[in-house]
Design an enzyme around this catalytic site. Structure first.
Site, PDB file in Angstrom:
ATOM      1  N   GLU A  83       0.958  -1.078   0.040  1.00 44.81           N
ATOM      2  CA  GLU A  83       0.034  -0.035   0.034  1.00 44.81           C
ATOM      3  C   GLU A  83       1.015   1.256   0.170  1.00 44.81           C
ATOM      4  OE1 GLU A  83      -2.190  -1.018   3.751  1.00 44.81           O
ATOM      5  OE2 GLU A  83      -1.208   0.860   4.699  1.00 44.81           O
ATOM      6  N   LYS A 117       2.911   4.445   1.289  1.00 42.39           N
ATOM      7  CA  LYS A 117       3.495   5.181   2.277  1.00 42.39           C
ATOM      8  C   LYS A 117       3.026   6.692   2.431  1.00 42.39           C
ATOM      9  CE  LYS A 117       7.422   5.208   5.364  1.00 42.39           C
ATOM     10  NZ  LYS A 117       7.244   6.603   5.737  1.00 42.39           N
ATOM     11  N   ASP A 136       2.413  10.166   3.804  1.00 42.76           N
ATOM     12  CA  ASP A 136       3.283  11.419   4.587  1.00 42.76           C
ATOM     13  C   ASP A 136       2.721  12.060   5.383  1.00 42.76           C
ATOM     14  OD1 ASP A 136       5.650  12.456   4.785  1.00 42.76           O
ATOM     15  OD2 ASP A 136       5.831  13.725   2.937  1.00 42.76           O
ATOM     16  N   ARG A 192       2.599   8.716  17.740  1.00 39.91           N
ATOM     17  CA  ARG A 192       3.493   7.729  17.973  1.00 39.91           C
ATOM     18  C   ARG A 192       4.458   8.040  19.044  1.00 39.91           C
ATOM     19  NH1 ARG A 192       8.428   6.822  15.021  1.00 39.91           N
ATOM     20  NH2 ARG A 192       9.036   4.495  14.702  1.00 39.91           N
ATOM     21  N   GLU A 201      -2.607   6.507   9.778  1.00 42.79           N
ATOM     22  CA  GLU A 201      -1.852   7.927   9.377  1.00 42.79           C
ATOM     23  C   GLU A 201      -2.891   9.073   9.453  1.00 42.79           C
ATOM     24  OE1 GLU A 201       1.485   7.137   9.300  1.00 42.79           O
ATOM     25  OE2 GLU A 201       2.145   8.777   7.947  1.00 42.79           O
ATOM     26  N   TYR A 247      -3.893   1.328   8.857  1.00 38.81           N
ATOM     27  CA  TYR A 247      -2.766   0.490   7.992  1.00 38.81           C
ATOM     28  C   TYR A 247      -2.674  -0.862   8.869  1.00 38.81           C
ATOM     29  CZ  TYR A 247       0.593   3.367  10.167  1.00 38.81           C
ATOM     30  OH  TYR A 247       1.486   3.955  11.023  1.00 38.81           O
ATOM     31  N   LYS A 264      11.051   3.742  -0.940  1.00 40.85           N
ATOM     32  CA  LYS A 264      11.206   5.103  -1.001  1.00 40.85           C
ATOM     33  C   LYS A 264      11.104   5.850  -2.410  1.00 40.85           C
ATOM     34  CE  LYS A 264      10.555   6.997   3.127  1.00 40.85           C
ATOM     35  NZ  LYS A 264      11.945   7.509   3.852  1.00 40.85           N
ATOM     36  N   CYS A 317      33.394  30.472  19.696  1.00 44.45           N
ATOM     37  CA  CYS A 317      34.383  30.774  20.717  1.00 44.45           C
ATOM     38  C   CYS A 317      35.760  30.961  20.755  1.00 44.45           C
ATOM     39  CB  CYS A 317      33.950  29.689  21.784  1.00 44.45           C
ATOM     40  SG  CYS A 317      34.883  28.018  21.390  1.00 44.45           S
ATOM     41  N   CYS A 365      35.170  21.612  17.121  1.00 50.27           N
ATOM     42  CA  CYS A 365      35.698  22.623  18.153  1.00 50.27           C
ATOM     43  C   CYS A 365      35.967  21.992  19.445  1.00 50.27           C
ATOM     44  CB  CYS A 365      34.611  23.767  18.601  1.00 50.27           C
ATOM     45  SG  CYS A 365      34.668  24.790  19.957  1.00 50.27           S
ATOM     46  N   CYS A 412      32.475  26.574  24.973  1.00 51.48           N
ATOM     47  CA  CYS A 412      32.091  27.410  23.687  1.00 51.48           C
ATOM     48  C   CYS A 412      30.380  27.372  23.879  1.00 51.48           C
ATOM     49  CB  CYS A 412      32.099  26.192  22.445  1.00 51.48           C
ATOM     50  SG  CYS A 412      31.435  26.939  20.833  1.00 51.48           S
TER      51      CYS A 412
HETATM   52  S1  IVH Z   1       3.328  -0.241   8.514  1.00 48.22           S
HETATM   53  C1  IVH Z   1       6.007  -2.143  11.934  1.00 48.22           C
HETATM   54  N1  IVH Z   1       2.084   1.236   6.762  1.00 48.22           N
HETATM   55  O1  IVH Z   1       5.677   4.818   8.123  1.00 48.22           O
HETATM   56  C2  IVH Z   1       5.756  -0.969  11.131  1.00 48.22           C
HETATM   57  N2  IVH Z   1       3.530   2.468   8.098  1.00 48.22           N
HETATM   58  O2  IVH Z   1       8.631   4.076   9.144  1.00 48.22           O
HETATM   59  C3  IVH Z   1       4.199  -0.638  10.942  1.00 48.22           C
HETATM   60  N3  IVH Z   1       3.691   4.750   7.489  1.00 48.22           N
HETATM   61  O3  IVH Z   1       5.525   5.996  11.376  1.00 48.22           O
HETATM   62  C4  IVH Z   1       3.927   0.671   9.963  1.00 48.22           C
HETATM   63  N4  IVH Z   1       2.465   4.802   5.785  1.00 48.22           N
HETATM   64  O4  IVH Z   1       3.408   6.167  10.222  1.00 48.22           O
HETATM   65  C5  IVH Z   1       2.647   1.362   7.503  1.00 48.22           C
HETATM   66  N5  IVH Z   1       1.030   2.208   4.643  1.00 48.22           N
HETATM   67  C6  IVH Z   1       1.666   2.354   6.066  1.00 48.22           C
HETATM   68  C7  IVH Z   1       2.358   3.473   6.132  1.00 48.22           C
HETATM   69  C8  IVH Z   1       3.300   3.396   7.221  1.00 48.22           C
HETATM   70  C9  IVH Z   1       2.920   5.589   6.426  1.00 48.22           C
HETATM   71  C10 IVH Z   1       4.436   5.498   8.322  1.00 48.22           C
HETATM   72  C11 IVH Z   1       4.322   5.049   9.718  1.00 48.22           C
HETATM   73  C12 IVH Z   1       5.441   4.897  10.510  1.00 48.22           C
HETATM   74  C13 IVH Z   1       6.453   5.009   9.355  1.00 48.22           C
HETATM   75  C14 IVH Z   1       7.351   3.830   9.521  1.00 48.22           C
END
Ligand code: IVH
Length: 693
Positions: A116, A118, A120, A139, A176, A228, A317, A425, A440, A446
């Protein structure tokens, strides 16, 4: 009207309003005209106003917000909220799939993945008791978050009461919170009209809206939500796959991404990545990649976790966004630990959702390698929340002038040279031969380092002194009021109120926050000290392992390295810090000022004879569950890894052991069975631990 009838009517209205909410905000298919909806809503509001006893905690009338809070209470997550490892290239995706296959000992066929977008946005957790929304939290650091129940109640896409049936008595849904692109545009247009600050991007707008102490403000912000996964209650869903979990969530009224799918193997993952990448611009929300999760839950369990991320999932990503702009100047910044970082001051440029005016050049070698000079046109890159960086210069655009020989051109500006003394400094800047980073040498003398040490100490995840931001720290240090961390606890009303822009009320609030911070935890305290290489997770591990300060201060290098993830580098940083007389004295003064936390005991008081030994468990063991075997090994200092390598000391093989056993034999790693493991543990005196598990 008799009270029972009123009650009945109110219940009917609540159900109907929530049904329309679901149709509108989750299914995107409105069932009645807005005016009709408003009429139902007002009727319910009027009934509840007349008979306040009838108001229930799941009433949609509460979606308009509640009176402001003083602060957000902390919430310890029942199941930690983890992060995901990242992949950027196909090779990394293939390596992930290979690790998965090895972990589940799959030798033929493909692994199915639930995939699915990710999102933002911001990760949140929603708790439902008997189907009613009772608590929502951010979180935070993954272990502890902030309770933002009232704010989340205002998010129309979040069900206040589940529909259908079959949910566990306690269900924690994760997902999210975000702002749709169109809503973001509208909100900003609105902000412009009101002459108020615009938000840089939908993510910032969502974060800012969710962190309002006054939920009535949140209620006025158009937030959305996508589920999710499930935290607490996951094992009571009687689901076999991730996909089934998602179907169940959708059935109970949660919005889930319509782009979600189940695909097979690396080819399926890559095709999905390309497809979503193409559709990214037309999706209603911002995404920064896609997420792949092993679909079969039994395999997820088997794969488990490494440090803070699951082995069964990964985020793929999208490449970072880039733009070109001009370098106006190159300055250096002094960090908390003295690190000197060259920074390019840029002509403002919009990239990756924000306007960038500074970009890191990392260190002197990098500046030289990229040959970045003032006046250069450069490519700037920004990914997610990370600091923008200068990728490369555009050589054709370098400003030149004629050199000594009239026909030759030379660059108008000289190449960058790191200053030999700290600009803050005046102390010497040193660069060890084997390190890229110059530092430094002024230490806490400092002001730049002192300011950042203080700011870090006060930050939310450290001592959490609200109101002590960078501006105030700057003032306190510049006015000579605070030299060490401990001086913070000597501040009084008279000195504070005398500061510019500081009224008596804010001074009082700050003093109260400083006082409140004395009641802390051992882990926060360790983190707050700002020891190099000791982040939040390490601080927590140290606190858990040593239990109290005396044990930590008494630890030598070997003892420190017993702590999970503490290697020679972290151990050296800790020793250097803790043995510095000045730091010891600051620690003593902090304690004398009243900083305290609940005292604990070291995690395992006994010896750790298996320290440094790595085990891999494979197949089904006759009596021990995997987790128990793991706990036994770890209790005496051993490590349990997920895959076999040359570094593995023992493979513990049970029935139907597959490829890991083969690999062990191939590499000549010792293979033992459960009985031999027990003998090994017994020999080193770990029997007493066995009864405990
Ligand atoms: S699953 C065990 N699914 O990504 C990990 N996370 O790096 C469960 N995020 O802070 C995460 N979309 O908020 C999952 N479809 C998605 C997501 C998702 C965004 C974010 C999540 C978490 C970060 C993890």
């Amino acid at each position: 009207m008799p009270l029972e009838l009123v009650e009945e009517r109110a219940a009917k209205l609540r159900a109907e309003i929530e049904r329309h909410n679901h149709a509108y905000y989750v299914l995107d298919a409105p069932t009645i005209p807005d005016a009709e909806y408003d009429r139902l809503f007002r009727e319910l509001q009027a009934l509840e106003a007349e008979f306040p006893a009838l108001q229930t905690s799941d009433s949609p009338t509460l979606r308009v917000g509640a009176p402001p809070l003083k602060e957000f209470p902390s919430v310890v997550h029942g199941v930690p909220m983890l992060s995901l490892n990242n992949a950027f290239a196909e090779a990394e995706v293939a390596a992930f799939d290979a690790r998965v296959r090895e972990g589940i000992e799959l030798t033929s066929g493909e692994v199915d993945y639930a995939v699915e977008p990710k999102f933002d946005g911001l990760a949140i957790s929603l708790t439902y008791r008997d189907g009613v929304f009772v608590r929502g939290a951010t979180r935070g650091d993954g272990a502890t978050g902030e309770e933002v129940t009232e704010n989340l109640r205002t998010v129309r896409a979040i069900p206040l009461r589940l529909v259908g049936q079959g949910w566990p008595a306690e269900l924690e849904v994760r997902g999210e919170v975000l702002m749709l692109k169109a809503d973001f545009e509208r909100l900003n247009a609105h902000q412009r009209e009101k002459n108020e600050k615009e938000f840089a991007n939908p993510r910032n707008a969502a974060a800012g809206s969710l962190r309002q102490l006054d939920s009535r403000i949140t209620a006025g912000r158009p937030l959305s939500f996508f589920a999710y996964g499930v935290g607490v209650g996951a094992n009571q869903l009687a689901a076999r796959t991730q996909d089934e979990i998602m179907l169940r969530l959708a059935g109970w009224g949660f919005p889930v991404a319509s782009e979600r799918r189940v695909v097979s193997g690396v080819a399926g993952l890559m095709a999905y990545f390309a497809e979503v990448g193409n559709r990214r611009p037309s999706l209603p929300y911002d995404i920064d990649g896609v997420v792949y999760k092993v679909n079969r839950l039994a395999w997820q369990d088997q794969l488990g976790f490494v440090s803070r991320a699951p082995r069964f999932a990964i985020a793929h990503k999208f490449p970072a966004e880039e733009a070109t702009t001009e370098v106006l100047a190159i300055d250096v910044q002094v960090g908390r630990t003295g690190a000197i970082t060259p920074v390019a001051r840029l002509k403002p440029v919009f990239v990756g959702g924000v306007t960038v005016t500074n970009a890191t050049l990392h260190n002197e070698d990098e500046v030289r390698r990229k040959d970045v000079r003032v006046g250069d046109t450069v490519i700037v890159r920004r990914a997610g929340d990370v600091i923008p960086e200068v990728v490369a210069i555009v050589p054709e655009k370098r400003p030149m002038r004629s050199g000594r020989d009239l026909f030759e051109l030379e660059p108008l500006h000289p190449c960058f040279i790191l200053p030999a003394i700290c600009p803050e400094c005046g102390s010497a800047v040193e660069k060890p031969a084997d390190e890229a980073i110059a530092r430094c040498t002024g230490g806490l003398y400092c002001p730049a380092q002192r300011k950042q040490a203080l700011w870090h100490f006060a930050s939310r995840r450290a001592m959490d002194i609200e109101g002590l931001g960078d501006k105030l720290v700057e003032q306190l240090v510049d006015a000579g009021l605070v030299h060490t961390l401990a001086d913070l606890y000597q501040l009084n009303l008279a000195t504070l109120a005398g500061l510019e822009r500081m009224g008596e009320k804010s001074a009082q609030n700050l003093l109260a926050a400083i006082e409140g911070s004395k009641n802390s935890t051992f882990a926060r305290f360790i983190y707050a000290l700002g020891i190099r290489n000791v982040g939040e997770a390490t601080a927590r591990d140290l606190a858990r392992h040593f239990g109290n300060l005396e044990h930590l201060l008494a630890a030598d290098e070997a003892a420190l390295q017993q702590v999970p993830d503490v290697g020679p580098v972290v151990a050296a940083s800790l020793l250097a810090f803790l043995h510095e007389p000045h730091n010891r004295s600051v620690i003593e003064k902090l304690l004398a000022a009243g900083v305290h936390w609940p005292q604990g005991e070291p995690e395992t008081a006994g010896p750790r004879p298996l320290a440094g030994k790595t085990f891999v468990l494979t197949g089904t063991l006759p009596t021990l569950k995997r987790d128990d075997a793991k706990a036994l090994i770890e209790a005496v200092g051993g490590k349990v890894a997920g895959s076999v390598s040359k570094k593995t000391d023992y493979v513990v093989a049970g029935e139907e052991a597959g490829s890991k056993l083969e690999k062990a034999q191939e590499l000549g790693v010792a293979v033992i069975d459960e009985g031999q493991l027990m003998v090994l543990l017994a020999e080193i005196g770990a029997q007493n631990l066995m009864t405990r598990n």
